[in-house]
Each structure stands twice: as structure tokens, then as C-alpha cells.
Design a protein around this motif. Structure first.
Motif, PDB file in Angstrom:
ATOM      1  N   VAL A   1     -12.666  15.117   8.208  1.00 55.87           N
ATOM      2  CA  VAL A   1     -11.556  15.867   7.643  1.00 55.87           C
ATOM      3  C   VAL A   1     -10.282  14.957   8.108  1.00 55.87           C
ATOM      4  O   VAL A   1      -9.740  14.902   9.144  1.00 55.87           O
ATOM      5  N   PRO A   2      -9.827  14.105   6.997  1.00 55.65           N
ATOM      6  CA  PRO A   2      -8.569  13.163   7.569  1.00 55.65           C
ATOM      7  C   PRO A   2      -7.299  14.071   7.966  1.00 55.65           C
ATOM      8  O   PRO A   2      -7.218  15.166   7.325  1.00 55.65           O
ATOM      9  N   GLN A   3      -6.460  13.257   8.442  1.00 54.88           N
ATOM     10  CA  GLN A   3      -5.076  13.793   8.628  1.00 54.88           C
ATOM     11  C   GLN A   3      -4.034  13.503   7.206  1.00 54.88           C
ATOM     12  O   GLN A   3      -3.414  14.501   7.131  1.00 54.88           O
ATOM     13  N   LEU A   4      -4.305  12.352   6.731  1.00 55.72           N
ATOM     14  CA  LEU A   4      -3.504  12.311   5.560  1.00 55.72           C
ATOM     15  C   LEU A   4      -4.341  12.032   4.383  1.00 55.72           C
ATOM     16  O   LEU A   4      -5.517  11.947   4.358  1.00 55.72           O
ATOM     17  N   PHE A   5      -3.660  12.495   3.081  1.00 59.99           N
ATOM     18  CA  PHE A   5      -4.645  12.875   1.915  1.00 59.99           C
ATOM     19  C   PHE A   5      -4.004  12.007   0.690  1.00 59.99           C
ATOM     20  O   PHE A   5      -4.681  12.093  -0.272  1.00 59.99           O
TER      21      PHE A   5
ATOM     22  N   ASP B   1      -9.198  15.577  12.188  1.00 64.86           N
ATOM     23  CA  ASP B   1      -7.989  14.868  12.481  1.00 64.86           C
ATOM     24  C   ASP B   1      -6.758  15.765  12.191  1.00 64.86           C
ATOM     25  O   ASP B   1      -6.383  15.757  11.026  1.00 64.86           O
ATOM     26  N   GLU B   2      -6.130  16.238  13.248  1.00 69.92           N
ATOM     27  CA  GLU B   2      -4.981  17.070  12.996  1.00 69.92           C
ATOM     28  C   GLU B   2      -5.255  18.227  11.982  1.00 69.92           C
ATOM     29  O   GLU B   2      -4.349  18.190  11.175  1.00 69.92           O
ATOM     30  N   PRO B   3      -5.985  19.127  12.048  1.00 68.28           N
ATOM     31  CA  PRO B   3      -6.479  20.104  10.823  1.00 68.28           C
ATOM     32  C   PRO B   3      -5.547  21.242  10.552  1.00 68.28           C
ATOM     33  O   PRO B   3      -5.456  21.680   9.568  1.00 68.28           O
ATOM     34  N   SER B   4      -4.689  21.318  11.621  1.00 72.36           N
ATOM     35  CA  SER B   4      -3.767  22.557  11.456  1.00 72.36           C
ATOM     36  C   SER B   4      -2.405  22.154  11.075  1.00 72.36           C
ATOM     37  O   SER B   4      -1.539  22.899  10.784  1.00 72.36           O
ATOM     38  N   ASN B   5      -2.235  20.696  10.976  1.00 74.34           N
ATOM     39  CA  ASN B   5      -0.875  20.382  10.834  1.00 74.34           C
ATOM     40  C   ASN B   5      -0.095  20.816   9.606  1.00 74.34           C
ATOM     41  O   ASN B   5       1.018  21.209   9.686  1.00 74.34           O
ATOM     42  N   HIS B   6      -0.930  21.033   8.308  1.00 80.45           N
ATOM     43  CA  HIS B   6      -0.093  21.406   7.151  1.00 80.45           C
ATOM     44  C   HIS B   6      -0.436  22.933   7.071  1.00 80.45           C
ATOM     45  O   HIS B   6      -0.068  23.443   6.048  1.00 80.45           O
ATOM     46  N   LEU B   7      -1.195  23.698   7.912  1.00 84.32           N
ATOM     47  CA  LEU B   7      -1.541  24.995   7.455  1.00 84.32           C
ATOM     48  C   LEU B   7      -0.287  26.086   8.041  1.00 84.32           C
ATOM     49  O   LEU B   7       0.078  25.733   9.126  1.00 84.32           O
ATOM     50  N   ASP B   8      -0.093  26.825   7.132  1.00 85.40           N
ATOM     51  CA  ASP B   8       0.728  28.171   7.809  1.00 85.40           C
ATOM     52  C   ASP B   8      -0.272  28.924   8.537  1.00 85.40           C
ATOM     53  O   ASP B   8      -1.289  28.672   9.156  1.00 85.40           O
ATOM     54  N   THR B   9       0.603  30.006   9.194  1.00 85.71           N
ATOM     55  CA  THR B   9      -0.090  30.988  10.434  1.00 85.71           C
ATOM     56  C   THR B   9      -1.344  31.319   9.765  1.00 85.71           C
ATOM     57  O   THR B   9      -2.346  31.498  10.387  1.00 85.71           O
TER      58      THR B   9
ATOM     59  N   ILE C   1     -15.660  16.904  17.080  1.00 85.55           N
ATOM     60  CA  ILE C   1     -14.567  16.395  17.778  1.00 85.55           C
ATOM     61  C   ILE C   1     -13.103  16.290  17.076  1.00 85.55           C
ATOM     62  O   ILE C   1     -13.248  16.279  15.931  1.00 85.55           O
ATOM     63  N   VAL C   2     -12.270  16.985  17.858  1.00 93.75           N
ATOM     64  CA  VAL C   2     -10.999  17.471  17.190  1.00 93.75           C
ATOM     65  C   VAL C   2      -9.831  16.820  17.719  1.00 93.75           C
ATOM     66  O   VAL C   2      -9.681  16.660  18.933  1.00 93.75           O
ATOM     67  N   VAL C   3      -9.128  15.902  17.038  1.00 90.95           N
ATOM     68  CA  VAL C   3      -7.822  15.384  17.416  1.00 90.95           C
ATOM     69  C   VAL C   3      -6.648  16.520  17.100  1.00 90.95           C
ATOM     70  O   VAL C   3      -6.692  16.838  15.880  1.00 90.95           O
ATOM     71  N   SER C   4      -6.126  16.725  18.128  1.00 86.49           N
ATOM     72  CA  SER C   4      -4.886  17.956  17.884  1.00 86.49           C
ATOM     73  C   SER C   4      -3.854  18.026  18.683  1.00 86.49           C
ATOM     74  O   SER C   4      -4.058  17.741  19.946  1.00 86.49           O
ATOM     75  N   HIS C   5      -2.716  18.390  18.282  1.00 83.50           N
ATOM     76  CA  HIS C   5      -1.668  18.840  19.406  1.00 83.50           C
ATOM     77  C   HIS C   5      -1.318  20.280  19.275  1.00 83.50           C
ATOM     78  O   HIS C   5      -0.395  20.913  19.972  1.00 83.50           O
TER      79      HIS C   5
ATOM     80  N   ASP D   1      13.204  22.786  12.182  1.00 81.02           N
ATOM     81  CA  ASP D   1      12.340  23.053  10.966  1.00 81.02           C
ATOM     82  C   ASP D   1      11.016  22.252  11.165  1.00 81.02           C
ATOM     83  O   ASP D   1      10.858  21.111  11.249  1.00 81.02           O
ATOM     84  N   GLU D   2       9.904  23.215  11.647  1.00 80.99           N
ATOM     85  CA  GLU D   2       8.748  22.629  12.061  1.00 80.99           C
ATOM     86  C   GLU D   2       8.642  21.417  13.082  1.00 80.99           C
ATOM     87  O   GLU D   2       8.159  20.381  12.547  1.00 80.99           O
ATOM     88  N   PRO D   3       9.210  21.468  14.343  1.00 81.47           N
ATOM     89  CA  PRO D   3       9.486  20.560  15.043  1.00 81.47           C
ATOM     90  C   PRO D   3       8.351  19.833  15.533  1.00 81.47           C
ATOM     91  O   PRO D   3       8.372  18.604  16.009  1.00 81.47           O
ATOM     92  N   THR D   4       6.971  20.574  15.666  1.00 83.23           N
ATOM     93  CA  THR D   4       5.960  20.085  16.406  1.00 83.23           C
ATOM     94  C   THR D   4       5.021  19.262  15.457  1.00 83.23           C
ATOM     95  O   THR D   4       4.185  18.704  15.853  1.00 83.23           O
ATOM     96  N   ASN D   5       5.258  19.310  14.106  1.00 81.14           N
ATOM     97  CA  ASN D   5       4.299  18.803  13.296  1.00 81.14           C
ATOM     98  C   ASN D   5       3.903  17.408  13.406  1.00 81.14           C
ATOM     99  O   ASN D   5       2.489  17.039  13.232  1.00 81.14           O
ATOM    100  N   ASN D   6       4.531  16.450  13.969  1.00 81.81           N
ATOM    101  CA  ASN D   6       4.262  15.141  14.040  1.00 81.81           C
ATOM    102  C   ASN D   6       4.410  14.615  15.072  1.00 81.81           C
ATOM    103  O   ASN D   6       4.457  13.339  15.513  1.00 81.81           O
ATOM    104  N   LEU D   7       4.310  15.397  16.220  1.00 80.41           N
ATOM    105  CA  LEU D   7       4.373  15.002  17.554  1.00 80.41           C
ATOM    106  C   LEU D   7       3.181  15.189  18.328  1.00 80.41           C
ATOM    107  O   LEU D   7       2.373  15.963  17.967  1.00 80.41           O
ATOM    108  N   ASP D   8       2.879  14.117  19.230  1.00 80.94           N
ATOM    109  CA  ASP D   8       1.757  14.624  20.320  1.00 80.94           C
ATOM    110  C   ASP D   8       2.335  15.394  21.401  1.00 80.94           C
ATOM    111  O   ASP D   8       3.457  15.761  21.539  1.00 80.94           O
ATOM    112  N   ILE D   9       1.004  15.579  22.115  1.00 81.58           N
ATOM    113  CA  ILE D   9       1.282  16.826  23.146  1.00 81.58           C
ATOM    114  C   ILE D   9       2.436  16.279  24.211  1.00 81.58           C
ATOM    115  O   ILE D   9       3.263  17.154  24.550  1.00 81.58           O
ATOM    116  N   GLN D  10       2.573  15.150  24.540  1.00 83.82           N
ATOM    117  CA  GLN D  10       3.519  14.633  25.404  1.00 83.82           C
ATOM    118  C   GLN D  10       4.832  14.955  25.137  1.00 83.82           C
ATOM    119  O   GLN D  10       5.913  15.254  25.631  1.00 83.82           O
TER     120      GLN D  10
END
Length: 531
Positions: free
Chosen positions: A68-72, A164-172, A190-194, A482-491
Motif C-alpha cells: 500500500v503506497p504513500q503516494l497515488f 507506507d503511511e496508511p493513515s496519512n489521508h484518512l479522517d478520524t 511491516i508498517v511505516v508510519s508517524h 491545519d493538519e500539522p503532522t501529516n508530512n512530518l516524521d516522529i522526530q
């Protein structure tokens, strides 16, 4: 079973991304793959999925992973069925049911007689059952595209799933579906996610960096506890090394003073003894050589400890350096900043929200705006900041300073370089070296100052935005995120969280990241329901 042996990847520009990755995943393992932006997490997933080839090493697996990619964007011109790789099977089934029972159709179908039923059930689970499989992907929102690929897991029924970042574009609500799916899944995953709420659901954590990969045998809570232990140990090492450096400098100073006294005393004795000049010169040269030798020994020791200390300090987290440092003197807690009475927004005769909205926003509050995608959260923000006026009802805004930080960090001018951007916010007339000190504090070293802002990552733009606000010095009355964490890594999320928690003004946040909202102590919620 999935085994990675001696994997490395070198970018086309010859930059080594990671090296010597060796890992084995057992059946039903659920692994979080984390690391800073640019560490190569998405690249490693693509190598495992077979999308990329490693520079060295091999991937051994007894079944094909589902990715499941991050970008479509690459799927926009495909139908849903084509993007999921099931168009040929569906077409073969239809032809067989229409009486065209050919060898080619039977081969394509591969005895998958219930594929249509699985498609219906999978799309229904993810709340997209109204979609036609022949519909183009470009007609879907980011969240809907994510749900299409998540539905593909139940359709293809793979043993290994890569997300790969599966929750990025999902609402609650979409995120809650994803959490439930992961909890009930028996797939190797195997999940890549912040998304830290999601990370807590996984069994173990692998941290990827240029130095390789480190496995932590527990969930994200266990990982954070271990990292805290590591940081505490590192801080102790730093303090110990600082003490050793002070001691070495003290010994160096005392030795130099003692040697000077000995040399002076020896010189007096030689003068009293009336030694010839040639002998005096020999003694003086020997003394100077001895002093020089001692200085060299101590200088080398001090230099060595100093270098070790600098190396240790480089490993310390940078969060504590990144504080807003605002002058909060103009903020008055409890002051009414915005009053809305029976407001609604719309176009023509249509209104946006099911019920008119009435509320007050006071100085110092922390408020979350919540609602499904398309419920008008960004519209309400624009009403708050005066860019839009409601169709009905009234809004009274006190004279206040608002900073709106959107998902694209539009306050950053991509036509400027990093230093020029910082200078745009220098309203308090800081000197050039003071501006550059602030930039350094936010990890923008000299190498960054001439770098175009357009070349910065999402995390770097966020840090530059925070830095610019510190340079402006005066605290805004309201910060809107406005959605401040969408494109950020955990750090970078942790850096943002630490900075926000220091801010004393009003905070209005749109975010589906519930863990982030908890960390910044949101006090109340404005829920939006559209018609």
C-alpha cells in the motif's frame, strides 16, 4: 517468512541511503519501521515489494508481498480495478459466466470464483461500497485512494502486507477502521508510519538510520522507554566527559604553573652558580623542550576529551534547543478573541453545516476542529481569521494577531533561500549574527543558509516556520494549525509538540492525529457536521 540479506541502496546521485541491512521476519510478525525523514523507510518498503532493486543484497520470501503506497499519483489514469491488479480476473470471470469458457479465461481466473464477492465485502468494510471498479482513480480523494488499496488486502489475501503511511489521508473514522483492521489481522505486516496510536498496535519496532537498523523487541511504548534510557545514559556520559574535560584543563594549568616555578627556580640557581653562558643556554633549551613536551601531552589530552565530548553532544536530541522564546507580555488569558453567533457558510441557497455554530474563543484556550473530510474545517478557519464572512449569523473578532500554518507551510516563500526567509520575520531588528544563531538552534547550519526553501522537506519547512516565529519574537494571539503532522516524521512531530507546549496563546488545531491532540493538551472540541 521474509529475510533481508546485506541490503544496501545507493541513490542515482551516488549517495548511500542505507547499508548492510539484515533482518528476518517471522509469520504473523507486525513490525513498525521508523526513522527520520530521508532515512530510507519508503525505499526499503519498495525494495521488499519488488518496486525497487537493491544496490546490493537480496530479499528472500516465500510469498509475494502486498504493498500500500504513500503516494497515488501514478495510478490516476487507471481504474480502481486496474490499480488493484484485478481487472483481468474480473473480465475473465464475466466472460466465463457469459459462456466464453476458454483456456485463456480459466488461466486468468485461476479458480478465483468468489473475487466479486470479496471486492464487494472489502469495499463495504472501508466505506467505499458505492464505487464502481471501473471508476478512474483520479476522481477519488486521497483518503478514498488509501481505502481502495487497503481494500486490496482482503481482495488479494496476501501473507505479507507492506503499509507506507496508511493513515496519512484518512479522517478520524477511517483511522479507527484501520486500527481495528490491524488489531484483527493475522498477516505478517511491516508498517511505516508517524501515527503513534497506530504504532502502539504493532509488536516490535525497527529503527532505520544511515548506521543501519536497530530492532526493539516491543511496541512503540517499549521503544520510547528504551530511547529514554539511552538518552539518560548519553546525558550521563556527557556530564562525565564535561567533568573530565574540566579536570584535564585544571591539571594542564597546574602543571604549567608548576613547571614555570621550577624553571624560574632553576634559572636563579644557575645564575648564582655563575655557570658559563653556553651551559646556561643548554639548560634553558632543555627546560623549554621539557615544558613544550608537557604542554603537548596535556593539550593532546584536552583536545581528545573535547572531541569525544563534541561527538557525544551531536547524538543528543535537538528538541530542547527549539523553543519559541516569545515575549508573552501582550497575551491576556481569558480575553474574548472571537464570538460567533448562529453562523453558517454556503454558496447560493445552500449552507454548509447541518446546525448553525455559536461559540466564544478566549485567549489561552486549546481547541480542536473535528469533522469528516469535506465538513468545512478549513472554511471555518478562514472565517476565524477574517478571510471569509459567514453567509448567515455574525462573527465579532477582537483586534488580534493570527498566524495560520497550513499543511503546505504557505508562509514559507519558496522563491527565497533559508536566510532570506528568516530575515522576512525579523521585525525586532535582530543583527545578522543573531538571526543566524536562531537558525542554528533550529538545525539550519551554515550549509542551509543559501539553500532555496523550495528544496526543503516538510519537516524542514515546519522547523523553519517555527524558527521564523521565534525571530519575530512577539507572541501571536492565535496560532492555527491545519493538519500539522501529516508530512512530518516522529522526530519533527516531537519538536513541534515541544514548541507548541511552550506557547501561552490560543491554539486552534485541525488534526486527525488523536495522540498529537492529547500531547498538546487540547481542552475542547468544535465538531462540524455538513449537510
Amino acid at each position: 517468512m521474509l529475510i533481508l540479506q546485506n541490503l544496501s541502496y545507493i541513490h542515482p546521485n551516488k549517495e548511500l541511503l542505507f547499508d548492510n541491512i539484515n533482518l528476518a521476519f517471522n509469520r504473523h510478525d507486525r513490525i513498525a519501521l521508523i526513522g527520520n525523514n530521508g532515512a530510507g523507510k519508503s525505499t526499503l518498503l519498495k525494495i521488499i515489494a519488488g518496486v525497487f532493486s537493491p544496490s546490493t543484497g537480496i530479499v528472500c520470501t516465500d510469498s509475494r508481498p502486498y504493498y500500500v503506497p504513500q503516494l497515488f499519483g501514478q495510478y490516476n489514469d487507471l481504474t480502481i480495478a486496474q490499480a488493484l491488479g484485478i481487472e483481468d480476473r474480473l473480465k475473465a470471470l464475466k466472460e466465463i459466466l457469459d459462456g466464453h469458457v476458454t483456456e485463456a479465461n480459466l488461466t486468468l481466473l485461476n479458480d478465483d470464483w468468489n473475487i466479486e464477492e470479496r471486492c464487494r465485502e472489502a469495499l463495504a468494510y472501508w466505506g467505499i461500497d458505492g464505487f464502481d471498479l471501473g471508476q478512474k482513480m483520479k476522481t477519488l480523494s486521497g483518503g478514498q485512494k488509501t481505502k481502495v488499496f487497503l481494500a486490496g488486502i482482503s481482495i488479494h489475501q496476501p501473507e505479507i502486507v507492506l503499509l507506507d503511511e496508511p493513515s496519512n489521508h484518512l479522517d478520524t473514522s477511517g483511522r479507527h477502521l484501520l486500527y481495528e483492521f490491524i488489531k484483527s489481522s493475522s498477516n505478517t505486516m511491516i508498517v511505516v508510519s508517524h501515527d503513534r496510536k497506530l504504532l502502539h498496535l504493532l509488536d516490535s519496532v525497527c529503527e532505520l538510520s544511515k548506521g543501519g537498523i536497530v530492532v526493539y523487541g516491543g511496541n512503540y511504548n517499549f521503544y520510547t522507554e528504551q530511547k529514554a534510557i539511552e538518552v539518560n545514559a548519553l546525558n550521563q556520559d556527557v556530564r562525565s566527559k564535561e567533568k573530565a574535560l574540566r579536570k584535564a584543563k585544571e591539571v594542564e594549568r597546574e602543571t604549567a604553573e608548576r613547571q614555570q616555578k621550577l624553571d624560574a627556580r632553576g634559572k636563579k640557581k644557575q645564575e648564582k652558580a655563575g655557570l658559563p653562558t653556553i651551559s646556561m643556554n643548554t639548560f634553558r633549551n632543555n627546560a623549554e623542550k621539557s615544558t613544550s613536551r608537557l604542554k603537548g601531552v596535556h593539550a593532546e589530552k584536552v583536545g581528545s576529551i573535547s572531541q569525544e565530548l563534541n561527538e557525544l553532544k551531536k547524538e543528543l536530541p535537538d528538541m530542547d534547543k527549539m523553543k519559541f522564546g516569545f515575549d508573552d507580555s501582550t497575551l491576556h488569558k481569558g480575553k474574548i478573541l472571537i464570538t460567533a453567533k448562529d453562523i453558517n457558510y454556503g454558496y447560493g441557497e445552500e449552507v454548509l453545516w447541518r446546525q448553525p455554530l455559536s461559540f466564544e474563543i478566549r485567549s489561552g484556550e486549546r481547541i480542536a476542529l473535528k469533522g469528516l473530510n469535506g465538513s468545512g474545517k478549513t472554511t471555518l478557519i478562514k472565517v476565524f481569521i477574517g478571510e471569509l464572512e459567514p453567509k448567515v449569523g455574525t462573527v465579532v473578532r477582537a483586534d488580534n494577531k493570527v498566524v495560520y500554518i497550513d499543511q503546505d507551510y504557505s508562509l514559507i516563500n519558496n522563491m527565497l533561500n533559508v536566510y532570506e526567509q528568516a530575515r522576512q520575520f525579523n521585525h525586532s531588528a535582530l543583527r545578522e549574527h543573531e538571526v543566524k544563531i536562531r537558525l542554528n538552534r533550529f538545525l539550519f547550519t551554515k550549509d542551509y543558509w543559501d539553500k532555496p526553501c523550495s528544496n526543503l522537506s516538510g519537516g524542514e519547512k515546519m522547523r523553519l516556520m517555527l524558527c521564523c516565529l521565534t525571530i519575530s519574537n512577539q507572541a501571536p494571539d492565535i496560532i492555527v494549525l491545519d493538519e500539522p503532522t501529516n508530512n512530518l516524521d516522529i522526530q519533527n512531530i516531537e519538536i513541534l509538540t515541544a514548541a507548541i507546549n511552550e506557547y501561552k496563546g490560543t491554539l486552534i488545531v485541525v488534526s486527525h492525529d488523536e495522540y498529537f491532540l492529547e500531547q498538546i493538551s487540547v481542552e475542547r472540541t468544535i465538531n462540524l457536521e455538513c449537510l
